[in-house]
Write an enzyme that holds these catalytic residues in place. Structure first.
Site, PDB file in Angstrom:
ATOM      1  N   ARG A  76      -6.404  15.036  -0.256  1.00  0.00           N
ATOM      2  CA  ARG A  76      -5.790  14.877   1.230  1.00  0.00           C
ATOM      3  C   ARG A  76      -5.668  15.191   2.534  1.00  0.00           C
ATOM      4  NH1 ARG A  76      -3.619  13.952  -4.188  1.00  0.00           N
ATOM      5  NH2 ARG A  76      -3.534  11.949  -4.410  1.00  0.00           N
ATOM      6  N   LYS A  80      -0.821  16.031  -4.653  1.00  0.00           N
ATOM      7  CA  LYS A  80       1.161  15.940  -5.685  1.00  0.00           C
ATOM      8  C   LYS A  80       1.445  16.000  -6.909  1.00  0.00           C
ATOM      9  CE  LYS A  80      -0.134  11.368  -2.994  1.00  0.00           C
ATOM     10  NZ  LYS A  80       0.073   9.565  -3.478  1.00  0.00           N
ATOM     11  N   HIS A 115      -7.437   9.591   5.410  1.00  0.00           N
ATOM     12  CA  HIS A 115      -8.007   8.979   4.462  1.00  0.00           C
ATOM     13  C   HIS A 115      -9.092   8.099   4.616  1.00  0.00           C
ATOM     14  CE1 HIS A 115      -5.235   9.536   1.490  1.00  0.00           C
ATOM     15  NE2 HIS A 115      -5.240   7.699   0.532  1.00  0.00           N
ATOM     16  N   ARG A 144     -11.260   9.620   3.006  1.00  0.00           N
ATOM     17  CA  ARG A 144     -11.391  10.080   1.194  1.00  0.00           C
ATOM     18  C   ARG A 144     -11.715   8.492   0.922  1.00  0.00           C
ATOM     19  NH1 ARG A 144      -8.069  12.064  -2.432  1.00  0.00           N
ATOM     20  NH2 ARG A 144      -6.835  11.604  -3.373  1.00  0.00           N
ATOM     21  N   HIS A 146      -6.221  11.077  -8.497  1.00  0.00           N
ATOM     22  CA  HIS A 146      -4.811  10.030  -8.610  1.00  0.00           C
ATOM     23  C   HIS A 146      -4.870  10.218  -9.752  1.00  0.00           C
ATOM     24  CE1 HIS A 146      -8.101   7.150  -6.267  1.00  0.00           C
ATOM     25  NE2 HIS A 146      -6.662   8.167  -5.618  1.00  0.00           N
ATOM     26  N   TYR A 189     -11.726   1.330  -5.302  1.00  0.00           N
ATOM     27  CA  TYR A 189     -12.649   1.402  -4.813  1.00  0.00           C
ATOM     28  C   TYR A 189     -14.634   0.738  -5.920  1.00  0.00           C
ATOM     29  CZ  TYR A 189      -9.776   5.316  -2.868  1.00  0.00           C
ATOM     30  OH  TYR A 189      -9.327   5.845  -1.957  1.00  0.00           O
TER      31      TYR A 189
END
Length: 297
Positions: free
Chosen positions: A148, A172, A243, A246, A269, A278
């Site tokens: 990210r 995150k 993004h 990404r 994730h 995806y």
């Protein structure tokens, strides 16, 4: 609200951006709930009807499905915390329904377009300009790792292991992961660190890997401009930001035969469901190729 903010940031370890969003949603909820009352000193009167009325007001004002879904999540998180903290006797949150978030297929570059974007960025770095060297290293690393933009801007020099060609990323929720990168990104990073970064380094730079023109840590907005410029140099490519690189990296990994679990780990994730998006991208691209090339399509 101060207690709830500490709970989100300290106990749950959510990012500052997520904490701001949740606090803003809950302030909006309480403001809506208190609007028709002269004084509400306690939370105990907060019921399901008030939550539904608040979401309905947001819908009437034109809030998107994604916004309504986030607001509902904020409200459920708040009421669950308020119950545990003794501010509510009954938690109305679990009964609060909200529209499901629409999952849009992300725009991605084709493999040859990604290669052209990297080459366009690399040609600008040939003259040895420090900013051009930085920009080339930025786009190469973003595409090579799929990290990210916030993770890229947070990298320090000692987060890079050149010998093993991996970077240590804080994602995150302050979760750490290790992501590999390839030879082109390694070369671009080496040139930036040896020839570009020393020209921009300042007393305020610290150990930051990527620097702005004034020597401070590189800002995400600057990264977005860098990516837009690199992708914009490719004819026919979609207008993508960081993004988008990404998304492209994840799609190309899957198209190349990578398994979902590996891609999930690389992207950081929390759940496999996010990564599975995806697979839809690759199927859509296969269908497009079939429609374009098969005589009976």
């Amino acid at each position: 609200m101060d207690e709830f903010e500490r709970h989100l940031g300290v106990e749950r370890g959510l990012s500052a951006h997520t904490v701001r969003a949740y606090i803003g949603d809950v302030v909006s909820l309480l403001d809506h709930w208190c609007r028709d009352a002269e004084e509400r000193a306690e939370l105990d009167g907060l019921e399901l009807a008030a939550l539904r009325e608040w979401l309905a007001a947001g819908h009437s004002s034109g809030a998107s499905r994604a916004t309504l879904a986030r607001r509902a999540a904020s409200a459920r998180t708040f009421t669950a915390w308020a119950l545990r903290a003794g501010h509510l006797r009954v938690d109305p949150g679990p009964r609060l329904a909200a529209p499901s978030r629409q999952r849009k297929l992300p725009s991605v570059l084709r493999a040859e377009q990604a290669k052209a974007a990297m080459e366009a960025s690399g040609s600008g770095a040939e003259q040895g300009d420090p900013v051009a060297l930085r920009d080339h290293a930025v786009v190469e690393l973003l595409y090579a790792t799929g990290i990210r933009v916030s993770e890229l801007c947070g990298l320090d020099l000692d987060d890079i292991d050149h010998e093993r060609r991996v970077i240590r990323v804080i994602g995150k929720g302050d979760k750490e992961r290790v992501v590999p990168f390839g030879v082109p990104a390694d070369r671009a990073l080496g040139r930036w660190i040896s020839a570009g970064r020393p020209a921009l380094v300042a007393e305020t730079s610290g150990a930051a890997l990527f620097l702005g023109v004034r020597g401070g840590r590189l800002d995400p907005r600057a990264v977005r401009r860098v990516v837009h410029d690199a992708v914009g140099a490719v004819s026919g490519a979609a207008d993508l930001g960081p993004h988008g690189l990404r998304h492209s990296a994840a799609t190309h990994l899957l198209e190349g035969g990578a398994d979902l679990r590996s891609v999930q780990e690389l992207l950081g994730h929390a759940t496999l469901a996010t990564t599975q998006l995806y697979t839809h991208v690759t199927v859509e691209r296969l269908k497009a190729i079939h429609d374009r090339t098969h005589p009976r399509s």
